[in-house]
Design a protein around this motif. Structure first.
Motif, PDB file in Angstrom:
ATOM      1  N   ALA A 160      36.840  43.166  -6.907  1.00  0.00           N
ATOM      2  CA  ALA A 160      36.890  41.851  -6.264  1.00  0.00           C
ATOM      3  C   ALA A 160      36.040  40.837  -7.028  1.00  0.00           C
ATOM      4  CB  ALA A 160      36.432  41.963  -4.811  1.00  0.00           C
ATOM      5  N   ALA A 161      34.846  41.244  -7.441  1.00  0.00           N
ATOM      6  CA  ALA A 161      33.968  40.342  -8.185  1.00  0.00           C
ATOM      7  C   ALA A 161      34.555  39.999  -9.557  1.00  0.00           C
ATOM      8  CB  ALA A 161      32.583  40.972  -8.336  1.00  0.00           C
ATOM      9  N   VAL A 162      35.141  40.985 -10.216  1.00  0.00           N
ATOM     10  CA  VAL A 162      35.750  40.752 -11.529  1.00  0.00           C
ATOM     11  C   VAL A 162      36.945  39.802 -11.391  1.00  0.00           C
ATOM     12  CG1 VAL A 162      37.022  41.881 -13.418  1.00  0.00           C
ATOM     13  CG2 VAL A 162      34.924  42.920 -12.523  1.00  0.00           C
ATOM     14  N   TYR A 163      37.762  40.030 -10.384  1.00  0.00           N
ATOM     15  CA  TYR A 163      38.912  39.151 -10.116  1.00  0.00           C
ATOM     16  C   TYR A 163      38.431  37.716  -9.891  1.00  0.00           C
ATOM     17  CZ  TYR A 163      43.280  37.597  -7.858  1.00  0.00           C
ATOM     18  OH  TYR A 163      44.424  36.934  -7.530  1.00  0.00           O
ATOM     19  N   ARG A 164      37.418  37.575  -9.049  1.00  0.00           N
ATOM     20  CA  ARG A 164      36.877  36.246  -8.745  1.00  0.00           C
ATOM     21  C   ARG A 164      36.368  35.582 -10.018  1.00  0.00           C
ATOM     22  NH1 ARG A 164      31.391  35.165  -5.341  1.00  0.00           N
ATOM     23  NH2 ARG A 164      31.622  32.906  -5.062  1.00  0.00           N
ATOM     24  N   ASN A 165      35.646  36.319 -10.830  1.00  0.00           N
ATOM     25  CA  ASN A 165      35.129  35.771 -12.082  1.00  0.00           C
ATOM     26  C   ASN A 165      36.258  35.380 -13.035  1.00  0.00           C
ATOM     27  OD1 ASN A 165      32.787  35.162 -13.795  1.00  0.00           O
ATOM     28  ND2 ASN A 165      33.645  36.776 -15.085  1.00  0.00           N
ATOM     29  N   PHE A 166      37.291  36.205 -13.112  1.00  0.00           N
ATOM     30  CA  PHE A 166      38.446  35.905 -13.958  1.00  0.00           C
ATOM     31  C   PHE A 166      39.031  34.548 -13.564  1.00  0.00           C
ATOM     32  CE2 PHE A 166      43.005  36.038 -14.869  1.00  0.00           C
ATOM     33  CZ  PHE A 166      43.050  36.507 -16.171  1.00  0.00           C
ATOM     34  N   ALA A 167      39.216  34.335 -12.273  1.00  0.00           N
ATOM     35  CA  ALA A 167      39.805  33.081 -11.788  1.00  0.00           C
ATOM     36  C   ALA A 167      38.876  31.898 -12.043  1.00  0.00           C
ATOM     37  CB  ALA A 167      40.124  33.199 -10.301  1.00  0.00           C
TER      38      ALA A 167
ATOM     39  N   VAL B 220      41.006  43.143 -18.033  1.00  0.00           N
ATOM     40  CA  VAL B 220      39.666  42.746 -17.603  1.00  0.00           C
ATOM     41  C   VAL B 220      39.210  43.613 -16.427  1.00  0.00           C
ATOM     42  CG1 VAL B 220      38.370  40.845 -16.516  1.00  0.00           C
ATOM     43  CG2 VAL B 220      39.816  40.401 -18.503  1.00  0.00           C
ATOM     44  N   LEU B 221      40.109  43.866 -15.476  1.00  0.00           N
ATOM     45  CA  LEU B 221      39.752  44.718 -14.344  1.00  0.00           C
ATOM     46  C   LEU B 221      39.353  46.110 -14.814  1.00  0.00           C
ATOM     47  CD1 LEU B 221      42.493  43.715 -11.744  1.00  0.00           C
ATOM     48  CD2 LEU B 221      40.056  43.167 -11.650  1.00  0.00           C
TER      49      LEU B 221
ATOM     50  N   SER C  61      49.263  44.680 -13.122  1.00  0.00           N
ATOM     51  CA  SER C  61      47.919  44.126 -12.966  1.00  0.00           C
ATOM     52  C   SER C  61      47.228  44.660 -11.715  1.00  0.00           C
ATOM     53  CB  SER C  61      47.946  42.598 -12.942  1.00  0.00           C
ATOM     54  OG  SER C  61      48.532  42.117 -11.761  1.00  0.00           O
ATOM     55  N   ALA C  62      48.007  45.094 -10.725  1.00  0.00           N
ATOM     56  CA  ALA C  62      47.440  45.646  -9.495  1.00  0.00           C
ATOM     57  C   ALA C  62      47.114  47.127  -9.619  1.00  0.00           C
ATOM     58  CB  ALA C  62      48.406  45.428  -8.336  1.00  0.00           C
ATOM     59  N   SER C  63      47.520  47.770 -10.695  1.00  0.00           N
ATOM     60  CA  SER C  63      47.324  49.221 -10.800  1.00  0.00           C
ATOM     61  C   SER C  63      45.864  49.655 -10.694  1.00  0.00           C
ATOM     62  CB  SER C  63      48.011  49.789 -12.046  1.00  0.00           C
ATOM     63  OG  SER C  63      47.509  49.216 -13.224  1.00  0.00           O
ATOM     64  N   PRO C  64      44.888  48.928 -11.252  1.00  0.00           N
ATOM     65  CA  PRO C  64      43.500  49.374 -11.035  1.00  0.00           C
ATOM     66  C   PRO C  64      43.110  49.354  -9.554  1.00  0.00           C
ATOM     67  CG  PRO C  64      43.604  47.843 -12.881  1.00  0.00           C
ATOM     68  CD  PRO C  64      44.955  47.814 -12.211  1.00  0.00           C
TER      69      PRO C  64
END
Length: 185
Positions: free
Chosen positions: A87-94, A69-70, A122-125
């Motif tokens: 950050a926004a994508v991560y927040r939306n995922f959660a 997703v990231l 998962s942190a690679s991006p």
């Protein structure tokens, strides 16, 4: 000749993910997965040693989904724009999958090499965007820990509806990102 398996490990993980998504981690049991797969519970032990192994497999799958997703949804021309987007994508995922997200960062998985590898994947991006932003190599891991720590804490509180003091949660999120990314160009 042995009979072919009715379900694969990947299919069982998919079923487990759907149970977590619909009912939360507490509903994830060997029996529940077996019932939805249409097999007897003991047949799952060919794929997972126990419930803990099943949960680990599900967490690894969620971390891989997060990475995908990231990569897919991060936008922006500059590294700083892409970091804000991450950050926004991560927040939306959660926020859109709170039960699945709730399985991430379990304290009992801290020493699991599969979880460690999936976390790194998962942190690679994020690592790549910090590098593209010119963050010195020695600072990438500490800054990524700070960013993920902020994101995890923020979205966990947001999911729990713990921000009760008023004001805009979106504005607070953006202002916090401004602070965290002040050194990034």
């Amino acid at each position: 000749m042995p009979t072919p398996p009715k379900t694969s490990r990947e299919q069982l993980i998919g079923i487990a993910l759907s149970i977590v998504e619909a009912e939360g981690a507490a509903a994830l049991t060997i029996a529940a997965v077996a019932e939805q797969a249409g097999v007897k519970g003991p047949s799952l032990y060919k794929h997972f040693a126990d419930r803990a192994a099943l949960i680990t497999a599900v967490e690894v799958a969620i971390l891989h989904d997060l990475e995908a997703v990231l990569r897919r949804d991060t936008k922006g021309r500059s590294p700083k724009q892409r970091l804000r987007s991450i950050a926004a994508v991560y927040r939306n995922f959660a926020r859109t999958s709170p039960h699945r997200y709730g399985l991430l960062y379990r304290p009992d998985a801290a020493d699991d090499p599969d979880i460690e590898a999936a976390c790194r994947f998962s942190a690679s991006p994020l690592f790549e965007e910090l590098e593209a932003a010119g963050v010195p190599a020695r600072d990438i891991l500490p800054l990524s820990r700070t960013l993920v720590g902020f994101l995890h804490g923020f979205v966990s509180m947001e999911i729990a509806k713990a921000f009760r003091l008023g004001g805009s949660i979106d504005e607070a999120f953006e202002a916090s990102l401004d602070t965290l990314l002040a050194r990034v160009r």
